[in-house]
Design a protein around this motif. Sequence first.
Motif, short mmCIF file in Angstrom:
data_model
loop_
_atom_site.label_atom_id
_atom_site.label_comp_id
_atom_site.label_asym_id
_atom_site.label_seq_id
_atom_site.Cartn_x
_atom_site.Cartn_y
_atom_site.Cartn_z
N ILE A 29 0.83 -1.21 0.00
CA ILE A 29 0.00 0.00 0.00
C ILE A 29 0.86 1.26 0.00
CG2 ILE A 29 -1.64 1.34 1.37
CD1 ILE A 29 -2.77 -1.34 2.39
N VAL A 30 1.89 1.28 0.84
CA VAL A 30 2.66 2.50 1.05
C VAL A 30 3.68 2.75 -0.05
CG1 VAL A 30 4.35 3.59 2.59
CG2 VAL A 30 2.34 2.45 3.54
N PRO A 32 3.86 2.44 -3.43
CA PRO A 32 3.49 3.28 -4.58
C PRO A 32 3.27 4.75 -4.19
CG PRO A 32 2.22 1.25 -4.57
CD PRO A 32 2.91 1.33 -3.25
N ILE A 33 2.70 4.97 -3.00
CA ILE A 33 2.49 6.34 -2.54
C ILE A 33 3.83 7.03 -2.31
CG2 ILE A 33 1.56 7.77 -0.66
CD1 ILE A 33 -0.56 5.58 -0.24
N ALA A 34 4.78 6.31 -1.68
CA ALA A 34 6.10 6.88 -1.41
C ALA A 34 6.85 7.17 -2.70
CB ALA A 34 6.91 5.92 -0.53
N ASN A 36 5.60 7.85 -5.66
CA ASN A 36 4.97 9.01 -6.29
C ASN A 36 5.37 10.30 -5.58
OD1 ASN A 36 2.82 10.19 -8.17
ND2 ASN A 36 2.03 10.80 -6.16
N ASP A 37 5.41 10.26 -4.25
CA ASP A 37 5.79 11.45 -3.49
C ASP A 37 7.24 11.82 -3.74
OD1 ASP A 37 4.87 13.36 -1.30
OD2 ASP A 37 6.69 12.54 -0.38
N TYR A 38 8.10 10.82 -3.85
CA TYR A 38 9.51 11.08 -4.13
C TYR A 38 9.69 11.69 -5.51
CZ TYR A 38 14.53 10.24 -4.72
OH TYR A 38 15.88 10.38 -4.94
N THR A 40 7.51 13.51 -7.05
CA THR A 40 7.05 14.90 -6.93
C THR A 40 8.15 15.77 -6.34
OG1 THR A 40 4.75 14.22 -6.65
CG2 THR A 40 5.34 16.41 -5.86
N ASN A 60 10.06 15.69 4.21
CA ASN A 60 8.79 15.20 4.76
C ASN A 60 8.73 15.40 6.27
OD1 ASN A 60 6.81 13.85 2.83
ND2 ASN A 60 8.76 13.06 2.10
N ARG A 106 3.41 19.79 -2.07
CA ARG A 106 3.00 19.54 -0.68
C ARG A 106 4.15 19.65 0.30
NH1 ARG A 106 4.93 14.94 1.18
NH2 ARG A 106 3.73 15.25 3.09
#
Length: 262
Positions: A29-30, A32-34, A36-38, A40, A60, A106
């Motif tokens: 779960i985490v 793909p989110i991480a 994508n955030d990296y 960005t 972060n 963000r």
Amino acid sequence: MASSLNLEHVSRLFQTHRAAALTALGVAIVLPIAVNDYQTYLSYGPGGVPYNVAGWLVSNLLTLASREQLSTGPYHDKELAFANEPGFFPADFPPQRASPRPPLGRHAVPQRQLEQLPSEAIRQQFVDKFEALGEAAQQRGFVEIKQSLYERQHSALFVSTNQKWHSVAQQTRGEIAHIHAGLDGSFHVVLHPADSKKLIETGWGQRHGFSGVTVMKRVAGFSLPVTYMLVYAPRDEAELDVAQAIVKASIGFMAGSRADLE
């Protein structure tokens, strides 16, 4: 029956290896989110923290200390330095910005806008004008030009060591303004409280997430005044003129001079 047995088998495996299963689920779960955030974070270009995974992690962590950036309430505080003196913007300046505010990334650092970006030609024109203004002010003894303490990637204007530094200049260690010349073309300036209020009201910019956050002194070894502002990137000739005038007002405020800087 086979499906039921399979489910029972999976259930037994989960009970036997609960910790490993939960860890695998969390990673699924985490991750793909991480990622994508990296990505960005990297899209901002180099800034004040390392341009790698370590910088992303630090960014972060620091973002947890950031505050809202658009209210004008902080500038009603009569205890602010210079709050009882007039600002450096003319009475009818700046004009209302024509577009809605651009979205920002963000992350608190580096603070960057994601849309309404200027062309490369306009961005370079702004850099040239900024440098010319800085050189003219430096020749008159108002500023010095050296690498930004905050961005570490760009040159910045600093209050000259020949000038008397007021309390806000001391807080920023003399830094007045710098452009994010690499990608988005936005810029940071330190303004008079009244000018900071006008900047937000007319849609030209907002505070930094750390502006006025006193805990940053303990966390990072420095703090930013509540008048440390991000100004959105100029996109055409008219906005270049506005941006140049904002930089002039910042120099005047930080150097303590209302003289014509050019």
